[in-house]
Design a protein around this motif. Structure first.
Motif, short mmCIF file in Angstrom:
data_model
loop_
_atom_site.label_atom_id
_atom_site.label_comp_id
_atom_site.label_asym_id
_atom_site.label_seq_id
_atom_site.Cartn_x
_atom_site.Cartn_y
_atom_site.Cartn_z
N LEU A 107 39.14 -74.15 55.98
CA LEU A 107 40.27 -75.02 56.31
C LEU A 107 41.32 -74.24 57.11
N ALA A 108 41.60 -73.01 56.69
CA ALA A 108 42.58 -72.18 57.40
C ALA A 108 42.12 -71.90 58.82
N TYR A 109 40.81 -71.68 58.99
CA TYR A 109 40.28 -71.42 60.33
C TYR A 109 40.47 -72.65 61.22
N ALA A 114 43.70 -75.27 65.55
CA ALA A 114 44.50 -76.39 66.02
C ALA A 114 45.86 -75.95 66.54
N VAL A 115 46.45 -74.90 65.94
CA VAL A 115 47.78 -74.46 66.36
C VAL A 115 47.75 -73.19 67.20
N GLY A 116 46.55 -72.72 67.54
CA GLY A 116 46.43 -71.62 68.48
C GLY A 116 46.57 -70.23 67.91
N VAL A 117 46.33 -70.05 66.61
CA VAL A 117 46.42 -68.70 66.04
C VAL A 117 45.04 -68.19 65.61
N GLU A 118 43.99 -68.93 65.92
CA GLU A 118 42.61 -68.47 65.76
C GLU A 118 41.88 -68.68 67.07
N PHE A 160 42.05 -80.63 45.86
CA PHE A 160 41.72 -80.42 47.27
C PHE A 160 42.98 -80.48 48.13
N LEU A 161 43.92 -81.35 47.79
CA LEU A 161 45.21 -81.37 48.49
C LEU A 161 45.92 -80.03 48.29
N GLY A 162 45.81 -79.46 47.08
CA GLY A 162 46.36 -78.14 46.84
C GLY A 162 45.69 -77.08 47.69
N CYS A 163 44.38 -77.21 47.88
CA CYS A 163 43.65 -76.27 48.74
C CYS A 163 44.15 -76.35 50.19
N LEU A 164 44.46 -77.57 50.64
CA LEU A 164 45.03 -77.73 51.99
C LEU A 164 46.36 -76.99 52.09
N CYS A 165 47.19 -77.08 51.04
CA CYS A 165 48.47 -76.36 51.03
C CYS A 165 48.23 -74.86 51.07
N SER A 166 47.25 -74.38 50.29
CA SER A 166 46.95 -72.95 50.25
C SER A 166 46.49 -72.45 51.62
N ALA A 167 45.67 -73.25 52.31
CA ALA A 167 45.19 -72.86 53.64
C ALA A 167 46.31 -72.89 54.67
N LEU A 168 47.25 -73.83 54.51
CA LEU A 168 48.33 -73.99 55.48
C LEU A 168 49.35 -72.85 55.40
N TYR A 169 49.53 -72.25 54.22
CA TYR A 169 50.54 -71.20 54.05
C TYR A 169 50.37 -70.04 55.05
N PRO A 170 49.18 -69.40 55.14
CA PRO A 170 49.05 -68.31 56.13
C PRO A 170 49.07 -68.81 57.56
N VAL A 171 48.66 -70.06 57.79
CA VAL A 171 48.71 -70.60 59.15
C VAL A 171 50.16 -70.73 59.61
N LEU A 172 51.01 -71.28 58.76
CA LEU A 172 52.43 -71.39 59.07
C LEU A 172 53.06 -70.01 59.25
N VAL A 178 54.21 -65.38 65.28
CA VAL A 178 53.83 -65.24 66.68
C VAL A 178 54.85 -65.90 67.60
N ALA A 179 55.40 -67.04 67.17
CA ALA A 179 56.38 -67.76 67.98
C ALA A 179 57.77 -67.11 67.94
N GLY A 180 57.95 -66.12 67.07
CA GLY A 180 59.23 -65.43 66.98
C GLY A 180 60.27 -66.15 66.14
N HIS A 181 59.85 -67.14 65.37
CA HIS A 181 60.79 -67.88 64.53
C HIS A 181 61.03 -67.24 63.17
#
Length: 316
Positions: A107-109, A114-118, A160-172, A178-181
């Motif tokens: 999911l993280a991949y 989708a957001v350009g960090v992989e 599974f919704l929790g798994c989506l949150c877990s995958a999203l944390y390192p993506v964010l 990378v964006a400098g924010h």
């Protein structure tokens, strides 16, 4: 490309992360019957106290205005995962939850693409699939020994919704960095995401749990919670944030495949009679997948960004 030394440090740090997280599960099992959401908020508060020693010396200890939406979203991911996990624990089997958690690196991949960090390539997804098969093998071995069976119901859907949150944390984390924010200091990012996540988890606990039960905590429980707050929360999330500077979200979350492997080894130490050949196929695949990650490394950040992140850590 990022120099190899920060990449090696990040991978070694994530090995330590897997060891700490894997050993935390047996420790959690030794705690008394305490409200889990409130307990998590307390752990996060202790983690923040421990991190403050690093954060208060950093010039970035008060993040810029542009960082706050990212930090709030990261905190919400933590609250979402732990909230879903504790709710699902009463409505789903451990086998179902461990099987679903295998999806987090993939999911993280996908989110990272989708957001350009992989980067779109075959090697990393192949390693993730290998690790997922190994983790499923470990879950299957546990099910075989316990006579459990897999199903999908409301508890599994929430987890599974929790798994989506877990995958999203390192993506964010990666995208914001990378964006400098986000601040360059891993300690600052860890502190504020844990603090905001702890507030959200604590608020949820006040609504749905008997918070007063925390008063029944024994001295032994208190010592275990302090250890979990400092070792299993502060240190592990700091290691994850440090790795974010040079590794992609999928590579970071792939180390989650080692967690059941570490827990399995602890199980054998405590109960040698559980040792059986049924654990071998899954263990071999997990170790092979992590070995391939370590052997190949990853060029996750450009030189300028990696240098900025490393410099931020030295200042922080």
């Amino acid at each position: 490309m990022a120099s190899r030394a920060p990449v090696r440090r990040a991978h070694l740090g994530m090995l330590a992360w897997a060891l700490l997280v894997g050993l935390s599960f047996p420790i959690v099992g030794r705690l008394g019957e305490l409200p889990p959401l409130s307990l998590t908020a307390l752990r996060f508060a202790i983690a923040c106290l421990g991190l403050w020693a690093l954060v208060h010396r950093s010039p970035e200890r008060r993040p810029a205005r542009c960082a706050w939406p990212w930090l709030v979203a990261m905190g919400a991911c933590l609250a979402g995962f732990f909230g879903a996990m504790f709710w699902a624990a009463h409505h789903a089997t451990a086998l179902s939850m461990s099987t679903l958690y295998v999806s987090v690196p993939l999911l993280a991949y996908g989110m990272g693409l989708a957001v350009g960090v992989e980067r779109l390539a075959w090697r990393l997804p192949a390693i993730l699939a290998l690790g997922a098969l190994g983790a499923l093998g470990l879950a299957g071995a546990e099910a075989w020994q316990r006579g459990g069976q897999w199903r999908f119901g409301a508890g599994e859907a929430v987890f599974f919704l929790g798994c989506l949150c877990s995958a999203l944390y390192p993506v964010l984390s990666r995208r914001g960095l990378v964006a400098g924010h986000l601040p360059a200091s891993a300690a600052v990012r860890t502190f504020w995401s844990l603090a905001l996540g702890g507030v959200l988890v604590g608020a949820l606990g006040i609504v749905v749990e008997p918070v007063a039960r925390l008063a029944t905590m024994s001295g032994r429980d208190a010592l275990l919670i302090v250890y979990l707050g400092l070792g299993s929360s502060a240190l592990t999330f700091w290691l994850m944030q440090r790795a974010t500077a040079v590794l992609g979200p999928a590579s970071i979350t792939a180390y989650g495949y080692l967690v059941p492997f570490v827990s399995m080894l602890w199980l054998f130490v405590e109960t040698p009679s559980r040792l059986d050949w049924v654990w071998l196929p899954g263990s071999a695949l997990v170790v092979l997948a992590i070995g391939l990650l370590l052997a190949g490394g990853e060029e996750g950040a450009d030189d300028g960004h990696a240098g900025a992140a490393e410099g931020g850590e030295r200042r922080g």
